[in-house]
Design a protein around this motif. Structure first.
Motif, PDB file in Angstrom:
ATOM      1  N   VAL A 103      62.223  -9.172  26.445  1.00  0.00           N
ATOM      2  CA  VAL A 103      62.647  -8.251  26.127  1.00  0.00           C
ATOM      3  C   VAL A 103      61.331  -7.448  25.813  1.00  0.00           C
ATOM      4  O   VAL A 103      60.674  -6.978  24.930  1.00  0.00           O
ATOM      5  CB  VAL A 103      64.019  -7.947  25.247  1.00  0.00           C
ATOM      6  CG1 VAL A 103      63.823  -6.561  24.500  1.00  0.00           C
ATOM      7  CG2 VAL A 103      65.446  -8.011  26.625  1.00  0.00           C
ATOM      8  N   LEU A 104      60.633  -8.553  24.712  1.00  0.00           N
ATOM      9  CA  LEU A 104      59.280  -8.358  23.846  1.00  0.00           C
ATOM     10  C   LEU A 104      58.373  -7.938  24.787  1.00  0.00           C
ATOM     11  O   LEU A 104      57.877  -7.961  24.207  1.00  0.00           O
ATOM     12  CB  LEU A 104      59.294 -10.140  22.992  1.00  0.00           C
ATOM     13  CG  LEU A 104      60.546  -9.818  21.575  1.00  0.00           C
ATOM     14  CD1 LEU A 104      60.493 -11.333  20.842  1.00  0.00           C
ATOM     15  CD2 LEU A 104      60.383  -8.689  20.994  1.00  0.00           C
ATOM     16  N   LYS A 105      58.402  -9.150  26.221  1.00  0.00           N
ATOM     17  CA  LYS A 105      57.432  -8.795  26.494  1.00  0.00           C
ATOM     18  C   LYS A 105      57.466  -7.976  27.051  1.00  0.00           C
ATOM     19  O   LYS A 105      56.591  -7.457  27.854  1.00  0.00           O
ATOM     20  CB  LYS A 105      57.634 -10.864  27.822  1.00  0.00           C
ATOM     21  CG  LYS A 105      56.849 -11.530  26.970  1.00  0.00           C
ATOM     22  CD  LYS A 105      56.555 -12.535  28.145  1.00  0.00           C
ATOM     23  CE  LYS A 105      55.854 -13.599  27.553  1.00  0.00           C
ATOM     24  NZ  LYS A 105      56.195 -14.798  28.060  1.00  0.00           N
ATOM     25  N   MET A 106      58.795  -7.383  27.513  1.00  0.00           N
ATOM     26  CA  MET A 106      58.414  -6.067  28.103  1.00  0.00           C
ATOM     27  C   MET A 106      57.673  -4.772  27.328  1.00  0.00           C
ATOM     28  O   MET A 106      57.683  -3.873  27.145  1.00  0.00           O
ATOM     29  CB  MET A 106      59.960  -5.250  28.446  1.00  0.00           C
ATOM     30  CG  MET A 106      60.232  -6.215  30.566  1.00  0.00           C
ATOM     31  SD  MET A 106      61.926  -6.084  31.168  1.00  0.00           S
ATOM     32  CE  MET A 106      62.212  -5.183  30.755  1.00  0.00           C
ATOM     33  N   LEU A 124      61.292 -18.656  21.595  1.00  0.00           N
ATOM     34  CA  LEU A 124      62.895 -17.694  21.703  1.00  0.00           C
ATOM     35  C   LEU A 124      63.586 -18.502  23.081  1.00  0.00           C
ATOM     36  O   LEU A 124      63.024 -18.940  24.103  1.00  0.00           O
ATOM     37  CB  LEU A 124      62.456 -15.996  21.595  1.00  0.00           C
ATOM     38  CG  LEU A 124      62.137 -15.672  20.205  1.00  0.00           C
ATOM     39  CD1 LEU A 124      61.710 -13.723  20.188  1.00  0.00           C
ATOM     40  CD2 LEU A 124      62.728 -15.805  19.155  1.00  0.00           C
ATOM     41  N   GLY A 125      64.582 -17.538  22.875  1.00  0.00           N
ATOM     42  CA  GLY A 125      65.417 -17.879  24.173  1.00  0.00           C
ATOM     43  C   GLY A 125      64.538 -16.923  25.503  1.00  0.00           C
ATOM     44  O   GLY A 125      64.671 -15.905  24.822  1.00  0.00           O
ATOM     45  N   ASP A 126      65.952 -17.255  26.060  1.00  0.00           N
ATOM     46  CA  ASP A 126      65.190 -16.047  27.216  1.00  0.00           C
ATOM     47  C   ASP A 126      65.095 -14.955  27.251  1.00  0.00           C
ATOM     48  O   ASP A 126      64.327 -13.694  27.943  1.00  0.00           O
ATOM     49  CB  ASP A 126      64.951 -16.762  28.852  1.00  0.00           C
ATOM     50  CG  ASP A 126      64.748 -17.287  29.582  1.00  0.00           C
ATOM     51  OD1 ASP A 126      63.531 -17.897  29.271  1.00  0.00           O
ATOM     52  OD2 ASP A 126      64.706 -18.272  30.739  1.00  0.00           O
ATOM     53  N   ASN A 127      65.943 -14.579  27.193  1.00  0.00           N
ATOM     54  CA  ASN A 127      66.491 -12.955  26.936  1.00  0.00           C
ATOM     55  C   ASN A 127      65.681 -12.217  26.303  1.00  0.00           C
ATOM     56  O   ASN A 127      64.907 -11.274  26.222  1.00  0.00           O
ATOM     57  CB  ASN A 127      67.789 -12.376  27.113  1.00  0.00           C
ATOM     58  CG  ASN A 127      68.895 -13.391  28.146  1.00  0.00           C
ATOM     59  OD1 ASN A 127      68.503 -13.280  28.859  1.00  0.00           O
ATOM     60  ND2 ASN A 127      69.874 -13.588  27.932  1.00  0.00           N
ATOM     61  N   SER A 128      65.672 -12.666  25.071  1.00  0.00           N
ATOM     62  CA  SER A 128      64.909 -11.798  23.819  1.00  0.00           C
ATOM     63  C   SER A 128      63.281 -12.451  24.449  1.00  0.00           C
ATOM     64  O   SER A 128      62.281 -11.475  23.883  1.00  0.00           O
ATOM     65  CB  SER A 128      64.897 -12.459  21.924  1.00  0.00           C
ATOM     66  OG  SER A 128      64.756 -13.810  23.128  1.00  0.00           O
TER      67      SER A 128
END
Length: 135
Positions: free
Chosen positions: A86-89, A79-83
């Protein structure tokens, strides 16, 4: 709100008046298990006794599984960097929250069982006491 008895009506200007009035907080509105009478004769079903821990364990398990899925998706998908950030957090946060709720429910069950045994013992000793004192 209920009308207060005349004895409880106090002058609103004094700071002590706030301490004398009965509070309507969530803790006073909610019936605690400690406030139940030990001597009630109505038996409760297992569902009534274990309903809250079962619900807590179910919700905790669902949140835990959701956290596992989100965490797995974060590490397997491109996925993109931002998503991805977010998913990893969010994934581990749901994982830990679900695990905490699941463990709380699992610990609650033996506590309820112990309370039920104590209640049965106290009823038994109360009947013995009344038997010997009423002779």
């Amino acid at each position: 709100m209920e009308a207060l008895p005349k004895a409880l009506e106090v002058d609103e200007k004094s700071p002590e008046s706030k301490d004398l009035l009965p509070s309507q907080t969530a803790s006073s509105l909610c019936i605690s298990s400690r406030s139940e009478s030990v001597w009630t004769a109505t038996p409760r079903s297992n569902w009534e006794i274990y309903r809250k821990p079962i619900v807590i364990m179910s919700v905790g398990g669902a949140i835990l599984l959701f956290g596992v899925v989100i965490t797995c998706l974060a590490y397997t998908l491109n996925l993109g960097d931002n998503s991805l950030k977010v998913l990893k957090m969010i994934g581990p946060a749901f994982l830990s929250l679900g695990l905490m709720m699941l463990v709380c429910g699992l610990v609650w069950v033996p506590i309820i069982k112990k309370k039920q045994k104590q209640k049965q013992k106290s009823v038994f000793f109360q009947t013995l006491k009344s038997f010997f004192l009423n002779r």
